[in-house]
Every structure is written in C-alpha cells, then in structure tokens.
Design a protein around this motif. Structure first.
Motif, PDB file in Angstrom:
ATOM      1  N   ASP A 196      -4.311   1.425   0.098  1.00 20.29           N
ATOM      2  CA  ASP A 196      -3.009   0.951  -0.389  1.00 20.29           C
ATOM      3  C   ASP A 196      -2.869  -0.570  -0.343  1.00 20.29           C
ATOM      4  OD1 ASP A 196      -2.101   3.505  -0.962  1.00 20.29           O
ATOM      5  OD2 ASP A 196      -1.543   3.826   1.139  1.00 20.29           O
TER       6      ASP A 196
ATOM      7  N   LYS B 226       0.534   4.456  -8.653  1.00 22.35           N
ATOM      8  CA  LYS B 226       0.734   3.615  -7.465  1.00 22.35           C
ATOM      9  C   LYS B 226       1.942   2.717  -7.699  1.00 22.35           C
ATOM     10  CE  LYS B 226      -4.043   3.585  -6.002  1.00 22.35           C
ATOM     11  NZ  LYS B 226      -3.878   4.140  -4.663  1.00 22.35           N
TER      12      LYS B 226
ATOM     13  N   LYS C 147      -1.263  -3.666   3.658  1.00 19.85           N
ATOM     14  CA  LYS C 147      -0.078  -2.946   4.125  1.00 19.85           C
ATOM     15  C   LYS C 147       0.135  -3.152   5.616  1.00 19.85           C
ATOM     16  CE  LYS C 147       1.511   1.699   3.187  1.00 19.85           C
ATOM     17  NZ  LYS C 147       1.114   3.025   2.749  1.00 19.85           N
TER      18      LYS C 147
END
Ligand code: GAL
Length: 401
Positions: A325, A357, A400
């Motif tokens: 991610d 996404k 992230k």
C-alpha cells in the motif's frame, strides 16, 4: 481412445511450442543497449568494456543485467549454410566468446535482429530463417532478443512476432523476447502472450520535448513519447511491459532532465535500458542511473504502470501504486524556472480505478521519502513544501503509517 490420445498429443504439443517463455522479465528488464550512442559502430572491445563498467560503477549491484548488442553486429551475408555470422572485423572472437565473457561477469547477453528480410541497417534479417536463427542464438547462450520491424513489406506483425516466439521456444533456451515494431500495429493489444515487452513508439532522441522528422517517421524526445503513449498502462504487468525505448540519460540533456527522464521511465514501469557510453559517463549520470531507490520503484513486484495524476501550473504529478500500500509520487517542474510547491495533502486523494486502489489522505497518513536525496522528509500531516529546479524532479515514496 486412440483418437483421444492423438487429440491430447496435438494439444499438448501446441501448448508446448506456441507459448512464450514464462517466468522471464517478471519485473522490467534492466540493462544497456549499444544503439543510442554507437549505432552500428560496435565491436567486442567496446562491449567487454561496458561489461567491466557494469561491475566497476556499481550498475550490476544496482540491478542492471542485460548487455544488448543492437544492429550492426553481423556480417553482411549469411554463410553457405544460411547461418548468421558475426562481423569478423568487429567481433573476431565471435558471439559465443562474447556471451561467455558477459556471463563470466554474472551478466546476461542480448542480441538484435529483425522480422524483415534485412535489418534497418541492411544486415541479414530473420524472415524465413526464424527457427535457424533461434537455434543459433540458443547455441551462443543468448538471453535476450530485440526483434525489429524494418523491411517487413506486407508481413502481419502479430504473425511475424509469433513465429519468432515459437522459434525461440522450440530452440529451448529461455530468452527474453523484446518486440520492437514501434507501436505501429498496437502490439499492446496482442503481444502479452507473444513477447516480454513491446516498444510503444518510434525511436527516442536525446531532448526534453522535441520531435525530429525523417520523412515517414520522426524521433521523439522524452515528453513527446510520454504524451503519445501515456494511456497504455492497462496493458502492462509482470512479464509483459510497455517499452518506452532505450534511455538517453547521459546523452546530452541536463542532469535535471536526465533525473526526470529516469524517474518517468521508472514510474512507467518501462524496461530501463541505458543507452550511453558508460566508459566516459559523468559521476552525476552514474549517480542517476545507479539510484537504487528509484530503480526499486520501477522494479516493484506489483508491476503496475504509473499514471498522470495532474498537470497544472507547469507541474506534472505522477503516481504509481507499490507493494504494501505504498505509492511512488513524482513532481516534475516543466517550466524554464525554478518553482516552489506547497502541496496540501488534505485537499487531495489518490485513486487508481484500474487496480482498485484508493486513498483518502485525510484518513490515511504516509511517511515521505525523497528518493533522489535519500532522505525522509516528514509525513503527509502537513503541507509538502519544496523547491524544484527547471525540468527537475521531486520523486517520493509514500509509506503507510
Ligand atoms: C530501429 C529501432 C532502434 C534500433 C535501430 C537499428 O528500428 O527502433 O531502436 O534498433 O532500428 O537499426
């Protein structure tokens, strides 16, 4: 029963002999090709010197692998048995010896030919000799074949590239098959099961955004190529890449332009094939080409090609979804002057519909890594403020929190 067995055997052999080699180029190929700098003026000392430089300059360590001889390596005629012959003056030790040298350095060896009767440089093409040539390449331990499209007259592109694919498969050595038909027959629509990459355009030239006509075709600078073929991302993925052409990094653009060019080829998940003279390359050029953090964006395992997020006020902003991610984010200053950015994350969100996404930046925070300056520069909780020189780039990895 007998009939069933025959049907099975026929299906089995079609399946065995008519697929490309799988498991190759799972990430975009990294290497060097002789054409952009040397055209047909190549020889074995040059190529061995380039292989040595891969090691000395840390390029092998950065992931570069393939050393590809482009047009001009052959003698003008096949031998009495119809075999291709290396030019005896340029390559007196022959191709197998050169392959051995390259392999002894832990690198891989690539070669060039053409689907037509002659290559673009007028050397013998593979038309009608596909299986014989593929066997010869396999016997020389070739690892990569760039296959061009000159002198093909009325040949059907898909059929011609399938023939060479089948010939390579039959010859039995796993060889990356790099299709070079300049995008004329939209190979992205049919080449996924034929080759491992396909050129998206005609030839690149070493300029930021110029175009130089040659009658029936024109060579294009970095942004002409990007703008012409930015829509191909859905066709790329592990084992099948859009090839935006060999790079012009180190071939006369400014260092800033080279950084942007390299960043963009990485964002586009294009093969990263160097096209400069590594023996005389400047420190700055090698610093760009050997930047492992940028290369990692290109080599990300998801194999998702990046996309243009916005193009406003002379700034291009591109995004590329990465593993875990994370995202790569690239700001390019398209103007002739240094410009400041003050990017308010709260006013933006990221979305890649194609890959499902989406990121709401109000909810999700990221740490920010500057990939050219190799620094962590805070997070997305506060505005991103930076100064970017003309035609230079700020390339980020967002991780992230
Ligand atoms: C062109 C090709 C170039 C180079 C050249 C050799 O068709 O696009 O990359 O291979 O032929 O003649």
């Amino acid at each position: 029963m007998k009939k069933l067995v025959v049907v099975f055997l026929v299906l089995f052999s079609i399946n065995t002999f008519s697929q490309k080699f799988e498991g190759l180029a799972e990430t975009p190929p990294l290497g060097w090709n002789s054409w952009n700098t040397f055209a047909t003026d190549i020889n074995e000392e040059l190529v061995k010197g380039i292989a040595d430089k891969f090691i000395e300059l840390g390029l092998k360590d950065a992931g570069y692998e393939y050393i590809v001889l482009d047009d001009g390596w052959m003698a003008k005629e096949r031998d009495a048995n119809g075999n291709l012959v290396a030019d005896p003056i340029k390559f007196p030790s022959g191709m197998k010896a050169l392959a051995d040298y390259i392999h002894s350095k832990g690198l891989k060896f690539g070669i060039y030919n053409c689907a037509g009767s002659k290559t673009c440089g007028g050397y013998p093409g593979s038309r009608g000799f596909e299986y014989q040539d593929a066997r010869l390449y396999a016997s020389w331990d070739v690892d990569y074949l760039k296959y061009d499209w000159c002198n093909t007259e009325k040949l059907n592109a898909e059929g011609a590239y399938m023939t060479m694919r089948d010939a390579l498969k039959k010859a039995g050595r796993p060889i990356v098959f790099s299709i070079c038909e300049w995008g004329d027959n939209e190979p992205w629509k049919w080449a996924k099961d034929v080759g491992h990459s396909w050129r998206a355009t005609g030839d690149i030239i070493n300029c930021w955004d110029c175009e130089i006509g040659h009658g029936s075709w024109s060579s294009k600078g970095v942004w002409k190529i990007i703008n012409l073929r930015e829509d191909l991302r859905k066709f790329a993925g592990p084992g099948h890449w859009n090839d935006y052409d060999m790079m012009e990094v180190g071939n006369g653009m400014t260092d800033a332009e080279d950084r942007s060019h390299f960043a963009m080829w990485s964002m586009l998940a294009s093969p990263l094939i160097m096209g400069n003279d590594l023996r005389t390359a400047s420190k700055e050029t090698i610093k760009t080409l050997a930047n492992k953090e940028v290369i990692a964006v290109n080599q990300d395992k998801l194999g998702i090609q990046g996309f243009r997020y916005s193009n406003e006020n002379n700034f291009e902003i591109w995004l590329k979804p990465l593993e875990n991610d994370a995202w790569a984010m690239t700001f390019v200053n398209m103007s002739d002057a240094t410009k400041r950015i003050d990017f308010d994350w709260m006013k933006h969100g990221f979305g890649d519909d194609l890959n499902g996404k989406w990121v709401d930046l109000k909810q999700q925070k990221f740490n920010i890594r500057d990939l050219y300056n190799h620094k962590n520069i805070g997070d997305t909780a506060s505005n991103l403020k930076a100064e970017i020189g003309s035609h230079d780039v700020l390339m980020l990895k967002l991780v992230k929190k």
